[in-house]
Design a protein around this motif. Structure first.
Motif, PDB file in Angstrom:
ATOM      1  N   GLY A 272       0.793  -1.226   0.000  1.00  0.00           N
ATOM      2  CA  GLY A 272       0.000   0.000   0.000  1.00  0.00           C
ATOM      3  C   GLY A 272       0.819   1.268   0.000  1.00  0.00           C
ATOM      4  O   GLY A 272       0.273   2.363  -0.088  1.00  0.00           O
ATOM      5  N   SER A 278       4.839  -0.073   6.436  1.00  0.00           N
ATOM      6  CA  SER A 278       3.978  -1.098   7.021  1.00  0.00           C
ATOM      7  C   SER A 278       4.210  -2.497   6.440  1.00  0.00           C
ATOM      8  O   SER A 278       3.531  -3.437   6.818  1.00  0.00           O
ATOM      9  CB  SER A 278       2.486  -0.738   6.928  1.00  0.00           C
ATOM     10  OG  SER A 278       1.983  -1.035   5.647  1.00  0.00           O
TER      11      SER A 278
ATOM     12  N   ARG B  30      -2.580   3.055  -0.470  1.00  0.00           N
ATOM     13  CA  ARG B  30      -3.387   3.288   0.727  1.00  0.00           C
ATOM     14  C   ARG B  30      -3.569   4.785   0.878  1.00  0.00           C
ATOM     15  O   ARG B  30      -2.681   5.487   1.333  1.00  0.00           O
ATOM     16  CB  ARG B  30      -2.707   2.670   1.961  1.00  0.00           C
ATOM     17  CG  ARG B  30      -3.587   2.714   3.190  1.00  0.00           C
ATOM     18  CD  ARG B  30      -3.171   1.690   4.246  1.00  0.00           C
ATOM     19  NE  ARG B  30      -1.784   1.822   4.632  1.00  0.00           N
ATOM     20  CZ  ARG B  30      -0.796   0.994   4.298  1.00  0.00           C
ATOM     21  NH1 ARG B  30      -1.056  -0.062   3.559  1.00  0.00           N
ATOM     22  NH2 ARG B  30       0.433   1.196   4.675  1.00  0.00           N
ATOM     23  N   CYS B  71      -0.678   4.070   8.516  1.00  0.00           N
ATOM     24  CA  CYS B  71      -0.028   2.821   8.916  1.00  0.00           C
ATOM     25  C   CYS B  71      -1.016   1.666   8.946  1.00  0.00           C
ATOM     26  O   CYS B  71      -0.641   0.537   9.146  1.00  0.00           O
ATOM     27  CB  CYS B  71       0.637   2.984  10.283  1.00  0.00           C
ATOM     28  SG  CYS B  71      -0.542   3.199  11.638  1.00  0.00           S
ATOM     29  N   LYS B  72      -2.286   1.944   8.818  1.00  0.00           N
ATOM     30  CA  LYS B  72      -3.421   1.005   8.779  1.00  0.00           C
ATOM     31  C   LYS B  72      -3.644   0.205  10.064  1.00  0.00           C
ATOM     32  O   LYS B  72      -4.377  -0.765  10.074  1.00  0.00           O
ATOM     33  CB  LYS B  72      -3.353   0.076   7.557  1.00  0.00           C
ATOM     34  CG  LYS B  72      -2.292  -1.019   7.624  1.00  0.00           C
ATOM     35  CD  LYS B  72      -2.344  -1.895   6.389  1.00  0.00           C
ATOM     36  CE  LYS B  72      -1.147  -2.808   6.499  1.00  0.00           C
ATOM     37  NZ  LYS B  72      -0.737  -3.736   5.798  1.00  0.00           N
ATOM     38  N   GLU B  73      -2.990   0.610  11.167  1.00  0.00           N
ATOM     39  CA  GLU B  73      -3.215  -0.079  12.443  1.00  0.00           C
ATOM     40  C   GLU B  73      -4.691  -0.017  12.832  1.00  0.00           C
ATOM     41  O   GLU B  73      -5.267  -0.973  13.343  1.00  0.00           O
ATOM     42  CB  GLU B  73      -2.380   0.561  13.559  1.00  0.00           C
ATOM     43  CG  GLU B  73      -0.878   0.445  13.381  1.00  0.00           C
ATOM     44  CD  GLU B  73      -0.333  -0.907  13.822  1.00  0.00           C
ATOM     45  OE1 GLU B  73      -0.961  -1.547  14.672  1.00  0.00           O
ATOM     46  OE2 GLU B  73       0.720  -1.299  13.299  1.00  0.00           O
ATOM     47  N   GLU B  76      -6.870  -2.405  10.676  1.00  0.00           N
ATOM     48  CA  GLU B  76      -6.662  -3.818  10.991  1.00  0.00           C
ATOM     49  C   GLU B  76      -7.188  -4.203  12.374  1.00  0.00           C
ATOM     50  O   GLU B  76      -7.571  -5.347  12.588  1.00  0.00           O
ATOM     51  CB  GLU B  76      -5.179  -4.164  10.879  1.00  0.00           C
ATOM     52  CG  GLU B  76      -4.769  -4.311   9.431  1.00  0.00           C
ATOM     53  CD  GLU B  76      -3.295  -4.556   9.246  1.00  0.00           C
ATOM     54  OE1 GLU B  76      -2.538  -4.442  10.229  1.00  0.00           O
ATOM     55  OE2 GLU B  76      -2.903  -4.851   8.106  1.00  0.00           O
TER      56      GLU B  76
END
Lengths: 490, 251
Positions: A272, A278, B30, B71-73, B76
Motif C-alpha cells: 500500500g 507497514s 493506501r 499505517c493502517k493499524e 486492521e
C-alpha cells in the motif's frame, strides 16, 4: 530465529564489564588483528557512562566489549590509530559529554541537545594564502533534497579540503524511540531514513523478535527480503536518475526515473506504500502475497530486466557519460578500509563486505544474492556498482518469486521483552549495513536504542574522495555516494 | 552506434505521462480513509489506542489526516470494519480543519483561491525546503516532475532559489537546527508568496510532535495555504491539491 538477518542477542549478566584500560586495549588489539567496528556507542547511567563497542570479523562473528566509566575522566582516543572510529568517538563525546583525551577533531556529529541552533557559529577550517578561496554551500541546496552544509577550501578550481557540516535534520529519533510500547515502533522506525524504510524496519523487527522469542515463519522472512531487494532496486534507479541529471544525461534521467516508478509501484502493491511503509512489522504482521500479486510482481521484474538492459547499455556506451565519471572522486581501497566505509561505496572500492552473504539461515542462505565488487573506487565504479547490484537483485527476485508463488505466513506471537538483554541486528540495506542495538532494563523496558545508518560512516569518505578534484566535480561525487542526511542526523 | 542506442532507449521509454491527473487512482495505494457511519459494535477504542500519532477522535470517530501516517493499524484492529482505506489520492485541503475526516463523509473539495489563482494559475515556481523530512516526501515531490506526473505541463516547476519562487513547500516536522535557514528562505521570497505544508510531519509534527529536535515556531508566524497529507503523500495527492487550489479549470 529471525531468518535472513544477522541478529545477536546477549544476556547482559554474562557480558563482562571490563576495566576502562583493559577495554581500550582489547578494542585496539582486536582492530589490529583485523576485526572492524560495526558500531560503538554509549549511554549514561546515573553518574557513569556505559560504553559498548561491537566488533566483527570478516565472517560477521561479533564480539561485544563493554566498560563503565566516569564520563569526566573518559579514556584516551583511538581515532588517530583507527580512523574508522572517528564518527563514533565524536558521537559519544556529543551525546554523553564524554571526555575523549587527545581526539583530533571532536566536531559535533549533529548538534543535538543544548547545542541546537548554534550551527551557524561553527568555525570551519580555514586555510590562508593568496590562491585560496572558500565556497559555502547549503544548508539548503539547489534541488529537492535534504539539507546539509558543505564548505570547500579551494586552490583555484581544485578542492584542497571539504568540510561537511550535518545536523540540520536532527529530530530526536533515538529519544522518541524510548517512549511507548517497544513492539509498536514500526511507523517511527520507518522514518529514520525514509528511503531505507524496509532496511531499518527489518533491523528493528529482528531485534524485537530475538528479544520477544518470536518464531518467525519462513514466508515472512522471504517477504521481507523481497521488499528489501525492491527497495534496493528502486533506490538505485532513483540514484541513477539523479546522477544522470547531474551529468546532463537527460535520457538516463527520464528512463531511470520511469523505471523507478515501476519498482516503487510494485512495492505499493505489496503493502500500500511506495516506500514499503507497514510492509515489515514484528512477528510478520500483515505479511501477505497472493498468487495474483506474485504474478504481477514477477511480470514487473521481467519488464525492469528488459528495459534496464537497454538504458544500461546506453549509459555504458555514452562516451561523454563515461568520460565524465572516470577517474573522478577516487576513493582507494586502503582509504575505504581505514575509514571503515560500508556498503556499495566500499564495494565500489574493492572491499568485499555484504551482510546478506553471511547469514546462516533464511532465504538469503538458500538463494544467495549476487554481490558485485568493482576495484576502481571512482564515480564510474560507484555508478556501475549500482547497475550491477540492480541486475543481481532482479535476478534474485525472479528466482525467489518462482520458488514462492504465494506467501501467507501466520503472525508469530510476541512475548514480553526479557530484562537486561542487548541485541545487535545488521541488515544490508541499499546503502550498506544498517545496525540497530537495543538494550532492555530490569523490567524488560527499553532503556537504550542505538540506530546506525550506513551514512554516519560514509560521509567522511565523501570528504576524502573530493580532495584534489575540481569543485565542479562535487555534485557527481556527492550523488555517487548518495548518503542520507536524516539517517546521520537522527 | 550511439545514436541507434539512443533511439532504442527512446522507443523503450514509450509515452508515460498520465493524461488526466485528476482521475488517476494508483492501484494498491493506501489513500483516503473512509469512516462508516454505522455505530461501533464494541467500545474497544482500539483504533485510537493504536494510532501512533493520536489522529483518531472518538464518539463519533474522526481521523485527522493532518496527523495520519497511513499505517493502517486502525483499519486492521477494528472489529467492526468501521475504517477502510481507499486508493483515492485526493486528500489536500486549504483549511487545516477540513483535514479532519468525519463518519460517513469524504473530504470537502478544495475551494480555489481567487486571488492566488489569478496570479499563479498559469505559472507556479516552487522552492522546496526539507526541515527534518526523511527523504520520502522529498522523493515523492521530485517524482511529481518526472515523466509520469509531469507537473511542468501546467507551468508548475521546482526552482533552485527562493528568490525565484512563488511558493515555499515545506517537508519534515521543522527542526530546531533548520529554524534560521527556513526563515532566511522565506524572507528571500518576493511577494506574493505562499506556503505549502507537505506530509504529516510538516502539517502537525506527525510522529515527531514534541520531539527533542523539533521547533515549529515558524508556523506561528506563517500559516500554510495548502495542506498535503500523507506519509509520504503520493505525487497525485500533491498535484491534485495544487491544481484544485490554483488551476481549477485546467485539464
Amino acid at each position: 530465529m529471525s531468518g535472513s538477518v544477522l541478529v545477536h542477542a546477549t544476556d547482559l549478566g554474562s557480558l563482562a564489564t571490563l576495566d576502562a584500560r583493559a577495554w581500550r586495549e582489547e578494542i585496539a588489539n582486536r582492530l589490529q588483528d583485523g576485526m572492524r567496528a560495526i558500531t560503538f556507542f554509549g549511554r549514561t547511567s546515573g553518574p557513569t557512562a556505559i560504553l559498548t563497542c561491537v566488533l566483527a570479523d570478516s565472517q560477521y562473528r561479533l564480539l561485544i566489549l563493554r566498560t563503565e566509566i566516569d564520563p569526566r575522566q573518559g579514556y584516551h582516543e583511538l581515532t588517530t590509530e583507527f580512523p574508522s572510529l572517528q564518527a563514533f568517538e565524536r558521537e559519544m563525546h556529543e551525546q554523553l559529554g564524554l571526555h575523549i583525551a587527545g581526539h583530533p577533531w571532536l566536531k559535533p556529529i549533529r548538534y543535538e541537545g543544548g547545542a541546537q541552533g548554534s550551527m551557524s557559529a561553527y568555525p570551519f577550517y580555514k586555510i590562508d594564502g593568496k590562491e585560496v578561496h572558500e565556497v559555502a554551500v547549503g544548508p539548503i541546496h539547489a534541488g529537492v533534497i535534504e539539507p546539509g552544509s558543505f564548505r570547500f577550501m579551494c586552490e583555484g578550481e581544485k578542492v584542497h579540503h571539504l568540510e561537511i557540516q550535518l545536523g540540520y535534520q536532527h529530530r530526536g529519533v533515538e529519544k522518541k524511540l524510548l517512549q511507548g510500547d517497544a513492539r509498536r515502533l514500526g511507523p517511527l522506525i520507518e522514518t529514520i531514513a525514509g528511503d531505507s524504510s524496509v532496511a531499518h524496519a527489518w533491523a528493528y523487527c529482528a531485534s524485537i523478535e530475538a528479544l520477544a522469542g518470536a518464531d518467525l515463519e519462513a514466508g515472512a522472512d522471504v517477504f521481507r527480503a523481497i521488499a528489501l531487494e525492491l527497495e534496493r532496486v528502486a533506490m538505485h534507479l532513483s540514484g541513477m536518475a539523479g546522477l544522470s541529471t547531474d551529468l546532463g544525461f537527460l535520457q538516463g534521467a527520464s528512463t531511470y526515473g520511469r523505471l523507478r516508478t515501476i519498482a516503487i509501484n510494485s512495492m505499493m502493491q505489496l503493502c500500500g506504500s511506495r516506500f514499503g511503509r507497514s510492509a515489515v512489522r514484528p512477528g510478520g504482521a500483515g505479511t501477505r502475497m497472493s498468487l495474483a500479486m506474485t504474478t504481477e510482481l514477477s511480470g514487473n521484474v521481467g519488464l525492469l530486466q528488459r528495459d534496464l538492459a537497454i538504458i544500461n547499455d546506453r549509459f555504458a556506451s555514452s562516451m561523454t557519460v563515461q568520460h565524465r565519471l572516470r577517474g573522478i572522486g577516487i576513493l582507494s581501497r586502503n582509504d575505504a578500509v581505514q575509514l571503515g566505509l560500508v556498503g556499495m561505496v566500499a564495494r565500489a572500492s574493492g572491499v568485499r563486505m555484504d551482510a546478506r552473504q553471511m547469514t546462516h539461515q533464511g532465504i538469503y542462505k538458500y538463494v544467495p544474492p549476487g554481490s558485485p565488487i568493482l576495484e576502481e573506487g571512482d564515480c564510474r565504479a560507484r555508478a556501475h556498482i549500482r547497475i550491477e547490484e540492480m541486475k543481481a537483485s532482479l535476478t534474485w527476485l525472479k528466482e525467489v518469486l518462482a520458488r514462492h508463488p504465494e506467501l501467507l505466513p501466520k503472525q508469530a506471537s510476541l512475548g514480553a521483552l526479557p530484562p537486561n538483554r542487548l541485541t545487535v541486528s545488521i541488515v544490508e540495506g541499499w546503502r550498506g549495513e544498517v545496525v540497530h542495538c537495543l538494550e532492555t532494563g530490569n523490567a524488560g523496558e527499553l532503556i537504550h536504542y542505538k540506530i546506525q545508518d550506513p551514512s554516519l560512516r560514509n560521509w567522511f569518505g565523501l570528504a576524502i574522495a573530493v580532495r584534489g578534484n575540481e569543485i565542479s566535480d562535487f555534485p557527481i561525487c556527492n550523488k555517487s555516494f548518495d548518503l542520507s542526511y536524516c539517517g546521520n542526523d537522527l | 552506434m550511439t545514436l541507434f542506442k539512443a533511439i532504442r532507449t527512446r522507443i523503450s521509454q514509450g509515452t508515460q505521462y498520465i493524461p488526466d491527473l485528476r482521475q488517476a487512482r494508483p492501484k494498491g495505494f493506501r489513500g483516503l480513509p473512509l469512516i462508516d457511519a454505522t455505530p461501533c459494535e464494541t467500545e474497544c477504542h482500539s483504533c485510537a489506542d493504536l494510532c501512533p500519532t493520536q489522529a483518531i477522535g472518538l464518539n463519533p470517530v474522526s481521523i485527522d489526516l493532518g496527523r495520519c501516517v497511513f499505517c493502517k493499524e486502525c483499519e486492521e484492529s477494528c472489529p467492526s470494519g468501521k475504517i477502510r482505506f481507499t486508493s483515492d489520492p485526493r486528500m489536500g485541503a486549504a483549511n487545516r480543519s477540513d483535514l479532519v475526516l468525519k463518519e460517513g463523509f469524504g473530504l470537502p473539495a478544495i475551494r480555489p483561491s481567487e486571488t492566488l489563482s489569478k496570479i499563479f494559475g498559469r505559472s507556479l515556481k516552487m522552492r522546496q525546503v526539507s526541515a527534518g523530512g526523511c527523504n520520502a516526501c522529498e522523493l515523492e515531490l521530485n517524482a511529481s516532475a518526472n515523466v509520469n506526473f509531469d507537473l511542468q505541463r501546467y507551468g508548475i516547476e521546482w526552482v533552485a532559489s527562493p528568490r525565484h519562487a512563488d511558493a515555499l513547500v515545506l517537508t519534515g516536522p521543522l527542526t530546531r537546527n533548520m529554524r534560521e535557514a527556513i526563515r532566511i528562505a522565506w524572507d528571500s521570497m518576493p511577494e506574493p508568496r505562499f506556503l505549502v505544508a507537505v506530509g504529516a510531519c510538516a502539517i502537525s509534527g506527525g510522529l515527531y510532535e514534541a520531539a527533542a529536535g523539533v521547533d515549529r515556531d515558524f508556523l506561528k508566524s506563517v500559516g500554510p495555504s495548502i495542506y498535503v497529507p500523507g506519509c509520504p503523500p503520493h505525487p497525485l495527492t500533491f498535484a491534485n491539491a495544487i491544481l484544485d487550489f490554483l488551476m481549477p479549470g485546467r485539464k
